[in-house]
Design an enzyme around this catalytic site. Structure first.
Site, PDB file in Angstrom:
ATOM      1  N   GLU A  52      43.361  18.897  30.493  1.00 34.81           N
ATOM      2  CA  GLU A  52      43.017  18.461  29.140  1.00 34.81           C
ATOM      3  C   GLU A  52      41.527  18.640  28.864  1.00 34.81           C
ATOM      4  O   GLU A  52      41.135  19.123  27.798  1.00 34.81           O
ATOM      5  CB  GLU A  52      43.422  16.998  28.968  1.00 34.81           C
ATOM      6  CG  GLU A  52      43.375  16.497  27.545  1.00 34.81           C
ATOM      7  CD  GLU A  52      43.892  15.079  27.420  1.00 34.81           C
ATOM      8  OE1 GLU A  52      44.293  14.693  26.314  1.00 34.81           O
ATOM      9  OE2 GLU A  52      43.893  14.347  28.427  1.00 34.81           O
ATOM     10  N   ARG A  81      24.020  29.454  -1.688  1.00 37.12           N
ATOM     11  CA  ARG A  81      23.408  28.294  -2.327  1.00 37.12           C
ATOM     12  C   ARG A  81      21.928  28.564  -2.609  1.00 37.12           C
ATOM     13  O   ARG A  81      21.192  29.001  -1.714  1.00 37.12           O
ATOM     14  CB  ARG A  81      23.554  27.084  -1.407  1.00 37.12           C
ATOM     15  CG  ARG A  81      22.857  25.807  -1.889  1.00 37.12           C
ATOM     16  CD  ARG A  81      23.514  25.234  -3.116  1.00 37.12           C
ATOM     17  NE  ARG A  81      23.044  23.864  -3.357  1.00 37.12           N
ATOM     18  CZ  ARG A  81      23.306  23.183  -4.447  1.00 37.12           C
ATOM     19  NH1 ARG A  81      24.041  23.731  -5.414  1.00 37.12           N
ATOM     20  NH2 ARG A  81      22.856  21.953  -4.591  1.00 37.12           N
ATOM     21  N   GLN A 113      12.991  27.786   6.527  1.00 38.95           N
ATOM     22  CA  GLN A 113      12.995  27.758   7.991  1.00 38.95           C
ATOM     23  C   GLN A 113      13.815  26.596   8.567  1.00 38.95           C
ATOM     24  O   GLN A 113      14.426  26.739   9.627  1.00 38.95           O
ATOM     25  CB  GLN A 113      11.562  27.692   8.525  1.00 38.95           C
ATOM     26  CG  GLN A 113      10.830  29.032   8.440  1.00 38.95           C
ATOM     27  CD  GLN A 113       9.501  28.996   9.157  1.00 38.95           C
ATOM     28  OE1 GLN A 113       8.825  27.979   9.201  1.00 38.95           O
ATOM     29  NE2 GLN A 113       9.102  30.129   9.719  1.00 38.95           N
TER      30      GLN A 113
END
Length: 402
Positions: free
Chosen positions: A263, A289, A300
Protein backbone atom coordinates in the site's frame (compact mmCIF):
# COMPACT_ATOMS: atom_id res chain seq x y z
CA UNK A 1 14.75 3.08 -15.86
CA UNK A 2 14.88 6.82 -16.55
CA UNK A 3 11.82 7.29 -18.74
CA UNK A 4 8.72 5.53 -20.02
CA UNK A 5 9.21 3.31 -23.07
CA UNK A 6 7.30 3.84 -26.32
CA UNK A 7 5.08 0.89 -25.38
CA UNK A 8 4.47 2.39 -21.94
CA UNK A 9 3.43 5.69 -23.51
CA UNK A 10 0.98 3.88 -25.79
CA UNK A 11 -0.59 2.26 -22.74
CA UNK A 12 -0.66 5.61 -20.94
CA UNK A 13 -2.34 7.38 -23.84
CA UNK A 14 -4.93 4.63 -24.20
CA UNK A 15 -5.77 4.75 -20.50
CA UNK A 16 -5.84 8.55 -20.61
CA UNK A 17 -8.29 8.41 -23.51
CA UNK A 18 -10.56 6.07 -21.59
CA UNK A 19 -10.44 8.34 -18.54
CA UNK A 20 -11.27 11.40 -20.63
CA UNK A 21 -14.27 9.59 -22.09
CA UNK A 22 -15.55 7.70 -19.06
CA UNK A 23 -14.36 9.37 -15.84
CA UNK A 24 -14.05 13.12 -16.40
CA UNK A 25 -17.69 13.47 -17.56
CA UNK A 26 -18.82 11.65 -14.39
CA UNK A 27 -16.53 13.42 -11.93
CA UNK A 28 -19.31 15.47 -10.36
CA UNK A 29 -21.38 12.32 -9.77
CA UNK A 30 -18.37 10.59 -8.24
CA UNK A 31 -17.55 13.56 -6.02
CA UNK A 32 -21.12 13.84 -4.77
CA UNK A 33 -21.25 10.13 -3.89
CA UNK A 34 -24.17 9.66 -6.26
CA UNK A 35 -22.13 7.26 -8.41
CA UNK A 36 -20.23 4.41 -6.69
CA UNK A 37 -16.95 3.80 -8.57
CA UNK A 38 -17.18 0.06 -9.12
CA UNK A 39 -18.87 -0.14 -12.52
CA UNK A 40 -16.32 2.33 -13.89
CA UNK A 41 -13.46 0.21 -12.56
CA UNK A 42 -15.02 -2.92 -14.09
CA UNK A 43 -15.28 -1.12 -17.41
CA UNK A 44 -11.60 -0.20 -17.18
CA UNK A 45 -10.73 -3.83 -16.54
CA UNK A 46 -12.80 -5.12 -19.42
CA UNK A 47 -11.70 -2.41 -21.85
CA UNK A 48 -8.01 -3.20 -21.39
CA UNK A 49 -8.35 -6.92 -20.80
CA UNK A 50 -7.08 -6.60 -17.24
CA UNK A 51 -9.72 -9.03 -15.99
CA UNK A 52 -8.61 -11.70 -18.45
CA UNK A 53 -4.94 -11.11 -17.63
CA UNK A 54 -5.72 -11.52 -13.93
CA UNK A 55 -7.74 -14.68 -14.61
CA UNK A 56 -4.97 -16.15 -16.76
CA UNK A 57 -2.30 -15.36 -14.18
CA UNK A 58 -4.43 -16.82 -11.41
CA UNK A 59 -4.87 -20.13 -13.23
CA UNK A 60 -1.19 -20.22 -14.19
CA UNK A 61 -0.26 -19.82 -10.55
CA UNK A 62 -2.68 -22.55 -9.55
CA UNK A 63 -1.00 -24.88 -12.05
CA UNK A 64 2.42 -24.00 -10.65
CA UNK A 65 1.17 -24.70 -7.15
CA UNK A 66 -0.08 -28.12 -8.18
CA UNK A 67 3.36 -28.77 -9.66
CA UNK A 68 4.99 -27.78 -6.36
CA UNK A 69 6.15 -24.26 -7.36
CA UNK A 70 4.21 -21.63 -5.41
CA UNK A 71 6.86 -19.31 -4.00
CA UNK A 72 7.73 -15.71 -4.70
CA UNK A 73 4.89 -14.99 -7.09
CA UNK A 74 2.06 -13.91 -4.86
CA UNK A 75 1.13 -10.82 -6.81
CA UNK A 76 1.21 -12.22 -10.32
CA UNK A 77 -2.56 -12.31 -10.49
CA UNK A 78 -2.90 -8.63 -9.69
CA UNK A 79 -0.15 -7.43 -11.99
CA UNK A 80 -0.52 -9.63 -15.01
CA UNK A 81 3.26 -9.59 -15.33
CA UNK A 82 3.41 -6.02 -16.71
CA UNK A 83 4.71 -3.35 -14.33
CA UNK A 84 3.64 -0.47 -16.57
CA UNK A 85 0.12 -1.89 -16.89
CA UNK A 86 0.00 -1.88 -13.10
CA UNK A 87 1.37 1.61 -12.48
CA UNK A 88 0.14 3.70 -15.39
CA UNK A 89 -3.60 3.32 -14.71
CA UNK A 90 -2.93 4.35 -11.11
CA UNK A 91 -1.06 7.48 -12.18
CA UNK A 92 -3.59 8.48 -14.81
CA UNK A 93 -6.63 7.84 -12.61
CA UNK A 94 -5.08 9.90 -9.80
CA UNK A 95 -4.82 12.86 -12.14
CA UNK A 96 -8.62 12.96 -12.14
CA UNK A 97 -10.15 10.89 -9.33
CA UNK A 98 -7.66 9.46 -6.79
CA UNK A 99 -10.55 7.85 -4.94
CA UNK A 100 -11.01 5.37 -7.77
CA UNK A 101 -7.50 4.10 -7.13
CA UNK A 102 -8.16 3.76 -3.40
CA UNK A 103 -11.28 1.72 -4.10
CA UNK A 104 -9.51 -0.42 -6.67
CA UNK A 105 -6.25 -0.81 -4.75
CA UNK A 106 -7.85 -1.93 -1.50
CA UNK A 107 -9.99 -4.52 -3.27
CA UNK A 108 -7.13 -5.89 -5.35
CA UNK A 109 -3.91 -5.21 -3.50
CA UNK A 110 -5.10 -5.64 0.06
CA UNK A 111 -8.19 -7.89 0.11
CA UNK A 112 -7.26 -10.14 -2.81
CA UNK A 113 -3.55 -9.80 -2.03
CA UNK A 114 -4.00 -11.06 1.52
CA UNK A 115 -6.02 -14.07 0.38
CA UNK A 116 -3.47 -14.88 -2.32
CA UNK A 117 -0.57 -14.66 0.15
CA UNK A 118 -2.19 -16.33 3.14
CA UNK A 119 -4.98 -18.49 1.79
CA UNK A 120 -5.11 -22.12 0.83
CA UNK A 121 -5.69 -23.10 -2.79
CA UNK A 122 -9.37 -23.60 -2.00
CA UNK A 123 -9.65 -20.20 -0.30
CA UNK A 124 -8.02 -18.53 -3.28
CA UNK A 125 -10.46 -20.14 -5.67
CA UNK A 126 -13.39 -19.35 -3.39
CA UNK A 127 -12.67 -15.65 -2.85
CA UNK A 128 -9.57 -14.25 -4.55
CA UNK A 129 -10.32 -14.86 -8.23
CA UNK A 130 -13.54 -12.83 -8.22
CA UNK A 131 -11.67 -9.99 -6.51
CA UNK A 132 -8.72 -10.08 -8.91
CA UNK A 133 -11.05 -9.80 -11.90
CA UNK A 134 -13.15 -7.19 -10.06
CA UNK A 135 -16.32 -9.20 -10.43
CA UNK A 136 -16.63 -8.65 -6.69
CA UNK A 137 -15.52 -5.80 -4.43
CA UNK A 138 -13.23 -6.38 -1.48
CA UNK A 139 -12.50 -4.57 1.79
CA UNK A 140 -9.56 -4.88 4.17
CA UNK A 141 -10.65 -4.29 7.76
CA UNK A 142 -7.96 -3.56 10.33
CA UNK A 143 -8.53 0.01 11.61
CA UNK A 144 -10.65 0.54 14.71
CA UNK A 145 -11.99 3.70 16.40
CA UNK A 146 -9.66 3.37 19.40
CA UNK A 147 -6.55 1.94 17.73
CA UNK A 148 -5.62 4.09 14.73
CA UNK A 149 -1.83 4.05 14.37
CA UNK A 150 -1.63 1.44 17.15
CA UNK A 151 -3.39 -1.00 14.85
CA UNK A 152 -2.12 -4.20 16.46
CA UNK A 153 -1.72 -3.30 20.12
CA UNK A 154 -4.99 -1.40 20.41
CA UNK A 155 -7.09 -3.85 18.44
CA UNK A 156 -10.26 -4.82 20.33
CA UNK A 157 -12.13 -6.98 17.80
CA UNK A 158 -12.12 -10.57 18.97
CA UNK A 159 -12.48 -14.14 17.77
CA UNK A 160 -13.66 -16.66 20.36
CA UNK A 161 -13.39 -20.37 19.64
CA UNK A 162 -16.78 -22.06 19.67
CA UNK A 163 -17.25 -25.67 18.62
CA UNK A 164 -15.68 -26.23 15.22
CA UNK A 165 -15.43 -22.53 14.43
CA UNK A 166 -15.25 -19.04 15.88
CA UNK A 167 -17.54 -16.23 16.99
CA UNK A 168 -16.41 -12.76 15.92
CA UNK A 169 -17.24 -9.47 17.63
CA UNK A 170 -16.05 -5.90 17.25
CA UNK A 171 -16.13 -2.83 15.05
CA UNK A 172 -13.95 -1.36 12.33
CA UNK A 173 -13.87 2.17 10.95
CA UNK A 174 -12.46 4.08 7.97
CA UNK A 175 -12.88 0.93 5.87
CA UNK A 176 -12.46 1.62 2.16
CA UNK A 177 -15.24 -0.11 0.17
CA UNK A 178 -16.86 -1.03 3.48
CA UNK A 179 -20.40 -0.01 2.47
CA UNK A 180 -20.36 -2.03 -0.77
CA UNK A 181 -17.85 -4.84 -0.21
CA UNK A 182 -18.86 -8.37 -1.18
CA UNK A 183 -15.77 -9.90 0.48
CA UNK A 184 -14.11 -8.61 3.65
CA UNK A 185 -10.70 -9.55 5.03
CA UNK A 186 -11.18 -9.05 8.77
CA UNK A 187 -8.43 -8.78 11.40
CA UNK A 188 -9.10 -9.53 15.07
CA UNK A 189 -7.50 -10.98 18.19
CA UNK A 190 -7.94 -14.48 19.53
CA UNK A 191 -9.83 -14.25 22.81
CA UNK A 192 -7.77 -16.78 24.78
CA UNK A 193 -7.57 -15.16 28.22
CA UNK A 194 -4.16 -13.55 27.77
CA UNK A 195 -3.53 -9.82 28.10
CA UNK A 196 -5.22 -8.21 25.06
CA UNK A 197 -1.96 -6.72 23.76
CA UNK A 198 -0.31 -10.15 23.76
CA UNK A 199 -3.02 -12.05 21.93
CA UNK A 200 -2.54 -13.67 18.55
CA UNK A 201 -3.93 -11.78 15.57
CA UNK A 202 -6.15 -13.83 13.25
CA UNK A 203 -7.45 -13.04 9.78
CA UNK A 204 -10.83 -14.18 8.47
CA UNK A 205 -12.71 -13.81 5.20
CA UNK A 206 -16.31 -12.64 5.52
CA UNK A 207 -19.11 -12.32 2.98
CA UNK A 208 -21.71 -9.60 2.68
CA UNK A 209 -24.99 -10.54 4.33
CA UNK A 210 -23.61 -12.87 7.00
CA UNK A 211 -25.85 -12.83 10.13
CA UNK A 212 -24.53 -10.30 12.64
CA UNK A 213 -22.44 -8.36 10.09
CA UNK A 214 -23.48 -4.73 9.53
CA UNK A 215 -21.96 -2.56 6.79
CA UNK A 216 -22.84 1.11 7.28
CA UNK A 217 -23.62 3.70 4.64
CA UNK A 218 -20.65 5.79 3.38
CA UNK A 219 -19.11 8.24 5.83
CA UNK A 220 -18.75 11.92 4.95
CA UNK A 221 -15.12 12.96 4.66
CA UNK A 222 -12.79 15.74 3.54
CA UNK A 223 -11.61 14.20 0.29
CA UNK A 224 -11.48 11.02 -1.80
CA UNK A 225 -15.21 11.30 -2.31
CA UNK A 226 -15.06 8.82 -5.19
CA UNK A 227 -13.89 6.14 -2.73
CA UNK A 228 -16.72 5.01 -0.39
CA UNK A 229 -15.57 4.62 3.21
CA UNK A 230 -17.64 3.04 5.97
CA UNK A 231 -17.81 1.22 9.27
CA UNK A 232 -18.28 -2.46 10.06
CA UNK A 233 -19.98 -3.88 13.14
CA UNK A 234 -19.85 -7.57 14.06
CA UNK A 235 -22.23 -8.98 16.67
CA UNK A 236 -21.65 -12.69 17.31
CA UNK A 237 -20.79 -13.48 13.69
CA UNK A 238 -20.31 -17.25 13.44
CA UNK A 239 -17.60 -18.46 11.06
CA UNK A 240 -16.11 -21.84 10.25
CA UNK A 241 -12.41 -22.61 10.24
CA UNK A 242 -12.55 -22.62 6.46
CA UNK A 243 -12.68 -18.80 6.66
CA UNK A 244 -9.45 -18.48 8.65
CA UNK A 245 -6.39 -17.43 6.64
CA UNK A 246 -3.48 -19.20 8.23
CA UNK A 247 -0.79 -19.91 5.65
CA UNK A 248 2.73 -18.52 6.12
CA UNK A 249 4.70 -17.51 9.19
CA UNK A 250 3.89 -14.68 11.55
CA UNK A 251 0.12 -15.00 11.35
CA UNK A 252 -2.18 -12.03 10.84
CA UNK A 253 0.34 -9.43 12.02
CA UNK A 254 2.91 -10.42 9.40
CA UNK A 255 0.17 -10.52 6.75
CA UNK A 256 -0.81 -6.93 7.59
CA UNK A 257 2.80 -5.74 7.51
CA UNK A 258 3.28 -7.19 4.03
CA UNK A 259 0.19 -5.33 2.89
CA UNK A 260 1.47 -2.08 4.39
CA UNK A 261 4.51 -2.42 2.10
CA UNK A 262 2.32 -2.84 -0.97
CA UNK A 263 0.00 0.00 0.00
CA UNK A 264 2.72 2.47 0.93
CA UNK A 265 4.79 1.87 -2.18
CA UNK A 266 1.67 2.40 -4.28
CA UNK A 267 1.18 5.87 -2.79
CA UNK A 268 4.17 7.07 -4.84
CA UNK A 269 2.29 6.33 -8.07
CA UNK A 270 -0.87 7.95 -6.71
CA UNK A 271 1.09 11.04 -5.69
CA UNK A 272 2.70 11.29 -9.11
CA UNK A 273 -0.71 11.47 -10.75
CA UNK A 274 -1.84 14.32 -8.49
CA UNK A 275 1.43 16.18 -8.99
CA UNK A 276 1.30 15.83 -12.77
CA UNK A 277 -2.26 17.11 -12.97
CA UNK A 278 -1.67 20.03 -10.59
CA UNK A 279 1.43 21.02 -12.53
CA UNK A 280 -0.36 20.83 -15.90
CA UNK A 281 -3.31 22.86 -14.60
CA UNK A 282 -0.98 25.43 -13.02
CA UNK A 283 1.16 25.88 -16.13
CA UNK A 284 -1.93 26.35 -18.27
CA UNK A 285 -3.39 28.86 -15.81
CA UNK A 286 -0.07 30.77 -15.55
CA UNK A 287 -0.06 31.16 -19.33
CA UNK A 288 -3.65 32.41 -19.60
CA UNK A 289 -4.25 34.41 -16.42
CA UNK A 290 -3.23 38.07 -16.70
CA UNK A 291 -2.61 40.70 -14.03
CA UNK A 292 -1.26 44.22 -14.47
CA UNK A 293 -1.18 43.71 -18.20
CA UNK A 294 0.93 40.55 -18.29
CA UNK A 295 0.47 36.84 -17.76
CA UNK A 296 1.15 35.71 -14.21
CA UNK A 297 3.67 33.16 -15.46
CA UNK A 298 6.06 36.08 -16.10
CA UNK A 299 6.26 36.82 -12.36
CA UNK A 300 9.18 35.20 -10.58
CA UNK A 301 7.14 34.10 -7.56
CA UNK A 302 4.83 32.15 -9.87
CA UNK A 303 7.83 30.73 -11.70
CA UNK A 304 9.27 29.56 -8.38
CA UNK A 305 6.06 27.68 -7.61
CA UNK A 306 6.09 26.00 -11.01
CA UNK A 307 9.77 25.10 -10.72
CA UNK A 308 9.26 23.46 -7.30
CA UNK A 309 6.32 21.49 -8.68
CA UNK A 310 8.52 20.19 -11.50
CA UNK A 311 11.26 19.18 -9.06
CA UNK A 312 8.68 17.27 -7.03
CA UNK A 313 7.36 15.60 -10.19
CA UNK A 314 10.83 14.41 -11.20
CA UNK A 315 11.66 13.11 -7.72
CA UNK A 316 8.42 11.19 -7.27
CA UNK A 317 8.59 9.85 -10.82
CA UNK A 318 12.06 8.49 -10.04
CA UNK A 319 10.65 6.72 -6.97
CA UNK A 320 8.00 5.13 -9.21
CA UNK A 321 10.64 4.09 -11.75
CA UNK A 322 12.74 2.56 -8.97
CA UNK A 323 9.75 0.60 -7.73
CA UNK A 324 9.04 -0.71 -11.23
CA UNK A 325 12.66 -1.83 -11.59
CA UNK A 326 12.44 -3.61 -8.24
CA UNK A 327 9.31 -5.42 -9.45
CA UNK A 328 11.10 -6.49 -12.61
CA UNK A 329 14.00 -7.78 -10.55
CA UNK A 330 11.65 -9.75 -8.30
CA UNK A 331 12.51 -7.68 -5.24
CA UNK A 332 9.97 -6.34 -2.74
CA UNK A 333 10.76 -3.12 -0.84
CA UNK A 334 11.40 -3.41 2.86
CA UNK A 335 8.87 -1.81 5.19
CA UNK A 336 11.32 1.06 5.79
CA UNK A 337 11.85 1.59 2.06
CA UNK A 338 8.12 1.62 1.39
CA UNK A 339 7.63 4.02 4.29
CA UNK A 340 10.28 6.35 2.88
CA UNK A 341 8.59 6.29 -0.52
CA UNK A 342 5.23 7.08 1.02
CA UNK A 343 6.50 9.79 3.36
CA UNK A 344 8.23 11.78 0.64
CA UNK A 345 5.71 11.33 -2.14
CA UNK A 346 2.65 12.01 0.03
CA UNK A 347 4.16 15.21 1.40
CA UNK A 348 5.20 16.27 -2.10
CA UNK A 349 1.71 15.69 -3.52
CA UNK A 350 0.04 17.62 -0.71
CA UNK A 351 2.49 20.52 -0.98
CA UNK A 352 2.19 20.73 -4.77
CA UNK A 353 -1.61 20.63 -4.61
CA UNK A 354 -1.77 23.38 -1.98
CA UNK A 355 0.67 25.51 -3.98
CA UNK A 356 -1.56 25.01 -7.01
CA UNK A 357 -4.50 26.32 -5.00
CA UNK A 358 -2.39 29.34 -3.99
CA UNK A 359 -1.32 29.95 -7.58
CA UNK A 360 -4.95 29.99 -8.71
CA UNK A 361 -5.84 32.42 -5.93
CA UNK A 362 -9.57 32.75 -5.29
CA UNK A 363 -10.29 30.50 -8.24
CA UNK A 364 -8.22 27.76 -6.61
CA UNK A 365 -10.66 27.68 -3.71
CA UNK A 366 -13.54 26.96 -6.08
CA UNK A 367 -14.35 23.39 -7.12
CA UNK A 368 -14.76 24.48 -10.74
CA UNK A 369 -10.98 24.70 -11.14
CA UNK A 370 -10.28 21.17 -9.82
CA UNK A 371 -7.12 21.99 -7.85
CA UNK A 372 -9.44 22.35 -4.86
CA UNK A 373 -10.49 18.70 -5.19
CA UNK A 374 -6.93 17.49 -5.77
CA UNK A 375 -5.70 19.32 -2.67
CA UNK A 376 -8.35 17.63 -0.54
CA UNK A 377 -7.60 14.26 -2.04
CA UNK A 378 -3.83 14.60 -1.71
CA UNK A 379 -4.05 15.31 2.01
CA UNK A 380 -5.39 11.80 2.56
CA UNK A 381 -2.09 10.36 1.29
CA UNK A 382 -0.43 11.64 4.49
CA UNK A 383 -2.92 9.80 6.68
CA UNK A 384 -4.04 6.44 5.33
CA UNK A 385 -1.73 3.44 5.12
CA UNK A 386 -0.04 4.98 8.16
CA UNK A 387 0.39 8.65 9.01
CA UNK A 388 3.55 10.60 8.19
CA UNK A 389 4.56 10.19 11.82
CA UNK A 390 4.33 6.40 11.62
CA UNK A 391 6.46 6.38 8.45
CA UNK A 392 9.15 8.38 10.27
CA UNK A 393 9.14 5.79 13.07
CA UNK A 394 9.60 2.87 10.70
CA UNK A 395 12.37 4.58 8.75
CA UNK A 396 14.27 5.64 11.87
CA UNK A 397 13.97 2.24 13.56
CA UNK A 398 15.45 0.59 10.49
CA UNK A 399 18.34 3.05 10.38
CA UNK A 400 19.12 2.67 14.07
CA UNK A 401 19.00 -1.14 13.84
CA UNK A 402 21.69 -1.36 11.19
Amino acid sequence: MIEWSAEDLMIRDAVRGWIDAQVRPRLEELESGELPPYDLIRDLYKTFGMDEMARSSFHARAERAEAGDDTGREEDGARGGNAAMSMLPIIELCRVAPGLVSAMGVSLGLAAGTIMKRGTAEQRRRWALDLLTFEKVGAWAITEPNSGSDAFGGMQATAREAGDGYVLNGGKTFITNGPYADTIVFYCKLDDGRDPRDREILTFVLDRGMPGLEQTRPLRKMGLHSSPTGELFLDDVKVGRDRLLAAGSGGGKESAKQNFVTERAGVAAMSLGVIEECLALSVDYARKRELWGQRIGDFQLIQLKLAKMEVARLNVQNLVFRHIEMQKAGRTPTLAEASAMKLYSAQAASEVAMEAVQLFGGNGYMSEYRVEQLARDAKSFQIYAGTDEIQVTHIAKDLLAR
